[in-house]
Motif scaffolding. Structure first.
Motif, PDB file in Angstrom:
ATOM      1  N   GLU A  66       0.827  -1.212   0.000  1.00  0.00           N
ATOM      2  CA  GLU A  66       0.000   0.000   0.000  1.00  0.00           C
ATOM      3  C   GLU A  66       0.861   1.261   0.000  1.00  0.00           C
ATOM      4  OE1 GLU A  66      -3.437   2.222   2.663  1.00  0.00           O
ATOM      5  OE2 GLU A  66      -2.667   0.290   3.315  1.00  0.00           O
ATOM      6  N   ALA A  67       1.893   1.290   0.834  1.00  0.00           N
ATOM      7  CA  ALA A  67       2.742   2.482   0.921  1.00  0.00           C
ATOM      8  C   ALA A  67       3.478   2.741  -0.392  1.00  0.00           C
ATOM      9  CB  ALA A  67       3.743   2.329   2.070  1.00  0.00           C
ATOM     10  N   PHE A  68       4.006   1.687  -1.010  1.00  0.00           N
ATOM     11  CA  PHE A  68       4.741   1.889  -2.260  1.00  0.00           C
ATOM     12  C   PHE A  68       3.818   2.244  -3.422  1.00  0.00           C
ATOM     13  CE2 PHE A  68       8.293  -0.022   0.010  1.00  0.00           C
ATOM     14  CZ  PHE A  68       9.327   0.806  -0.423  1.00  0.00           C
ATOM     15  N   VAL A  69       2.589   1.734  -3.420  1.00  0.00           N
ATOM     16  CA  VAL A  69       1.625   2.120  -4.463  1.00  0.00           C
ATOM     17  C   VAL A  69       1.269   3.597  -4.303  1.00  0.00           C
ATOM     18  CG1 VAL A  69      -0.767   1.819  -5.234  1.00  0.00           C
ATOM     19  CG2 VAL A  69       0.701  -0.162  -4.923  1.00  0.00           C
ATOM     20  N   LYS A  70       1.003   4.028  -3.079  1.00  0.00           N
ATOM     21  CA  LYS A  70       0.695   5.445  -2.843  1.00  0.00           C
ATOM     22  C   LYS A  70       1.864   6.336  -3.253  1.00  0.00           C
ATOM     23  CE  LYS A  70      -2.666   4.965   0.876  1.00  0.00           C
ATOM     24  NZ  LYS A  70      -2.926   5.199   2.304  1.00  0.00           N
ATOM     25  N   ALA A  71       3.086   5.915  -2.923  1.00  0.00           N
ATOM     26  CA  ALA A  71       4.270   6.695  -3.302  1.00  0.00           C
ATOM     27  C   ALA A  71       4.406   6.764  -4.820  1.00  0.00           C
ATOM     28  CB  ALA A  71       5.522   6.083  -2.681  1.00  0.00           C
ATOM     29  N   SER A  72       4.174   5.652  -5.493  1.00  0.00           N
ATOM     30  CA  SER A  72       4.276   5.620  -6.960  1.00  0.00           C
ATOM     31  C   SER A  72       3.234   6.517  -7.609  1.00  0.00           C
ATOM     32  CB  SER A  72       4.107   4.189  -7.478  1.00  0.00           C
ATOM     33  OG  SER A  72       5.129   3.376  -6.974  1.00  0.00           O
ATOM     34  N   LEU A  73       2.012   6.488  -7.108  1.00  0.00           N
ATOM     35  CA  LEU A  73       0.971   7.361  -7.646  1.00  0.00           C
ATOM     36  C   LEU A  73       1.304   8.829  -7.421  1.00  0.00           C
ATOM     37  CD1 LEU A  73      -2.213   5.352  -6.602  1.00  0.00           C
ATOM     38  CD2 LEU A  73      -1.272   5.627  -8.912  1.00  0.00           C
ATOM     39  N   SER A  74       1.877   9.123  -6.276  1.00  0.00           N
ATOM     40  CA  SER A  74       2.290  10.489  -5.984  1.00  0.00           C
ATOM     41  C   SER A  74       3.363  10.961  -6.963  1.00  0.00           C
ATOM     42  CB  SER A  74       2.819  10.578  -4.550  1.00  0.00           C
ATOM     43  OG  SER A  74       3.359  11.839  -4.304  1.00  0.00           O
ATOM     44  N   VAL A  75       4.334  10.103  -7.227  1.00  0.00           N
ATOM     45  CA  VAL A  75       5.397  10.452  -8.181  1.00  0.00           C
ATOM     46  C   VAL A  75       4.800  10.681  -9.568  1.00  0.00           C
ATOM     47  CG1 VAL A  75       7.428   9.559  -9.387  1.00  0.00           C
ATOM     48  CG2 VAL A  75       7.260   9.336  -6.914  1.00  0.00           C
ATOM     49  N   ALA A  76       3.860   9.839  -9.971  1.00  0.00           N
ATOM     50  CA  ALA A  76       3.246   9.993 -11.294  1.00  0.00           C
ATOM     51  C   ALA A  76       2.503  11.325 -11.397  1.00  0.00           C
ATOM     52  CB  ALA A  76       2.291   8.829 -11.569  1.00  0.00           C
ATOM     53  N   ARG A  77       1.751  11.695 -10.358  1.00  0.00           N
ATOM     54  CA  ARG A  77       1.042  12.989 -10.373  1.00  0.00           C
ATOM     55  C   ARG A  77       2.022  14.153 -10.439  1.00  0.00           C
ATOM     56  NH1 ARG A  77      -2.300  10.262  -6.681  1.00  0.00           N
ATOM     57  NH2 ARG A  77      -1.072  11.054  -4.945  1.00  0.00           N
ATOM     58  N   ASP A  78       3.085  14.054  -9.649  1.00  0.00           N
ATOM     59  CA  ASP A  78       4.060  15.151  -9.638  1.00  0.00           C
ATOM     60  C   ASP A  78       4.829  15.239 -10.948  1.00  0.00           C
ATOM     61  OD1 ASP A  78       3.681  16.470  -7.133  1.00  0.00           O
ATOM     62  OD2 ASP A  78       4.440  14.667  -6.172  1.00  0.00           O
ATOM     63  N   ARG A 113       6.264  14.197  -0.917  1.00  0.00           N
ATOM     64  CA  ARG A 113       4.972  13.513  -1.061  1.00  0.00           C
ATOM     65  C   ARG A 113       5.157  12.026  -1.331  1.00  0.00           C
ATOM     66  NH1 ARG A 113       4.038  18.577  -2.962  1.00  0.00           N
ATOM     67  NH2 ARG A 113       4.604  18.107  -5.109  1.00  0.00           N
ATOM     68  N   ALA A 114       6.206  11.659  -2.036  1.00  0.00           N
ATOM     69  CA  ALA A 114       6.468  10.232  -2.270  1.00  0.00           C
ATOM     70  C   ALA A 114       6.924   9.547  -0.984  1.00  0.00           C
ATOM     71  CB  ALA A 114       7.521  10.067  -3.361  1.00  0.00           C
ATOM     72  N   LEU A 115       7.646  10.269  -0.162  1.00  0.00           N
ATOM     73  CA  LEU A 115       8.131   9.706   1.097  1.00  0.00           C
ATOM     74  C   LEU A 115       7.025   9.605   2.153  1.00  0.00           C
ATOM     75  CD1 LEU A 115      10.510   8.776   2.902  1.00  0.00           C
ATOM     76  CD2 LEU A 115      10.917  11.200   3.401  1.00  0.00           C
ATOM     77  N   ALA A 116       6.007  10.449   2.068  1.00  0.00           N
ATOM     78  CA  ALA A 116       4.982  10.541   3.118  1.00  0.00           C
ATOM     79  C   ALA A 116       4.326   9.203   3.477  1.00  0.00           C
ATOM     80  CB  ALA A 116       3.932  11.579   2.744  1.00  0.00           C
ATOM     81  N   PRO A 117       3.854   8.393   2.521  1.00  0.00           N
ATOM     82  CA  PRO A 117       3.224   7.132   2.932  1.00  0.00           C
ATOM     83  C   PRO A 117       4.218   6.154   3.559  1.00  0.00           C
ATOM     84  CG  PRO A 117       3.120   7.385   0.528  1.00  0.00           C
ATOM     85  CD  PRO A 117       3.723   8.616   1.087  1.00  0.00           C
ATOM     86  N   LEU A 118       5.455   6.161   3.094  1.00  0.00           N
ATOM     87  CA  LEU A 118       6.475   5.277   3.677  1.00  0.00           C
ATOM     88  C   LEU A 118       6.815   5.738   5.089  1.00  0.00           C
ATOM     89  CD1 LEU A 118       8.705   5.108   0.486  1.00  0.00           C
ATOM     90  CD2 LEU A 118       6.996   3.451   1.229  1.00  0.00           C
ATOM     91  N   HIS A 119       6.948   7.049   5.255  1.00  0.00           N
ATOM     92  CA  HIS A 119       7.237   7.632   6.569  1.00  0.00           C
ATOM     93  C   HIS A 119       6.125   7.284   7.550  1.00  0.00           C
ATOM     94  CE1 HIS A 119       6.766  11.023   9.449  1.00  0.00           C
ATOM     95  NE2 HIS A 119       8.072  10.882   9.574  1.00  0.00           N
ATOM     96  N   ALA A 120       4.878   7.424   7.108  1.00  0.00           N
ATOM     97  CA  ALA A 120       3.742   7.126   7.993  1.00  0.00           C
ATOM     98  C   ALA A 120       3.732   5.654   8.402  1.00  0.00           C
ATOM     99  CB  ALA A 120       2.438   7.492   7.290  1.00  0.00           C
ATOM    100  N   ALA A 121       4.001   4.763   7.467  1.00  0.00           N
ATOM    101  CA  ALA A 121       3.999   3.331   7.781  1.00  0.00           C
ATOM    102  C   ALA A 121       5.130   2.965   8.736  1.00  0.00           C
ATOM    103  CB  ALA A 121       4.106   2.506   6.503  1.00  0.00           C
ATOM    104  N   VAL A 122       6.323   3.426   8.462  1.00  0.00           N
ATOM    105  CA  VAL A 122       7.479   3.048   9.282  1.00  0.00           C
ATOM    106  C   VAL A 122       7.383   3.648  10.687  1.00  0.00           C
ATOM    107  CG1 VAL A 122       9.987   3.254   9.522  1.00  0.00           C
ATOM    108  CG2 VAL A 122       9.004   2.655   7.323  1.00  0.00           C
ATOM    109  N   THR A 123       7.096   4.937  10.774  1.00  0.00           N
ATOM    110  CA  THR A 123       7.041   5.554  12.107  1.00  0.00           C
ATOM    111  C   THR A 123       5.845   5.032  12.900  1.00  0.00           C
ATOM    112  OG1 THR A 123       5.905   7.497  11.191  1.00  0.00           O
ATOM    113  CG2 THR A 123       8.308   7.644  11.450  1.00  0.00           C
ATOM    114  N   GLY A 124       4.731   4.767  12.216  1.00  0.00           N
ATOM    115  CA  GLY A 124       3.574   4.171  12.899  1.00  0.00           C
ATOM    116  C   GLY A 124       3.882   2.781  13.425  1.00  0.00           C
ATOM    117  N   ASN A 125       4.569   1.987  12.619  1.00  0.00           N
ATOM    118  CA  ASN A 125       4.959   0.641  13.054  1.00  0.00           C
ATOM    119  C   ASN A 125       5.925   0.713  14.238  1.00  0.00           C
ATOM    120  OD1 ASN A 125       3.443  -0.923  11.343  1.00  0.00           O
ATOM    121  ND2 ASN A 125       4.950  -0.836   9.723  1.00  0.00           N
TER     122      ASN A 125
END
Length: 133
Positions: A66-78, A113-125
């Motif tokens: 989920e985190a990497f898909v969100k990051a990839s979509l963010s990169v595509a939009r940007d 923005r690409a880092l945000a979903p990964l950051h949220a997952a790692v720090t939340g975990n």
């Protein structure tokens, strides 16, 4: 958080860069806590599959995906925003300079923005797994 660029565009670029750097540092600082909690789980499940912590192991795979898909979509939009800006005609030197600044703003913001979903997952975990101990 996506903000519209202000008249102080260079300041916005600097703030975006600082925010992204801070998130990157927080992510890197949280990784050891996650690895220290999960590596023994993975090892235990490998040696005794019947008693492995399968809900947590399944969660690992799902949240990474989920985190990497969100990051990839963010990169595509940007990338779309950056390319759109690059294709705009610039009739003067001033508009070309402003366009260049907007491209830099999008590029620096894209990293955050690409880092945000990964950051949220790692720090939340890290918080969740440390609270279990």
């Amino acid at each position: 958080m996506k903000r519209a660029p202000s008249p102080l565009l260079w300041l916005d670029i600097w703030i975006e860069g600082c925010t992204t750097s801070l998130r990157m540092f927080e992510t890197m600082a949280a990784v050891p806590a996650v690895l220290n909690a999960r590596m023994p789980m993975i090892g235990a499940a490998a040696f005794d599959p019947l008693h492995g912590n399968w809900p947590e192991l399944h969660r690992m795979v799902a949240e990474k995906t989920e985190a990497f898909v969100k990051a990839s979509l963010s990169v595509a939009r940007d990338m779309h925003a950056i390319q759109s800006e690059m294709l705009q005609p610039n009739p003067s030197v001033g508009s070309a300079a402003l366009s260049s600044a907007r491209i830099q703003y999008h590029a620096v913001g894209a990293a955050g923005r690409a880092l945000a979903p990964l950051h949220a997952a790692v720090t939340g975990n890290a918080r969740r797994l440390q609270a279990r101990r």
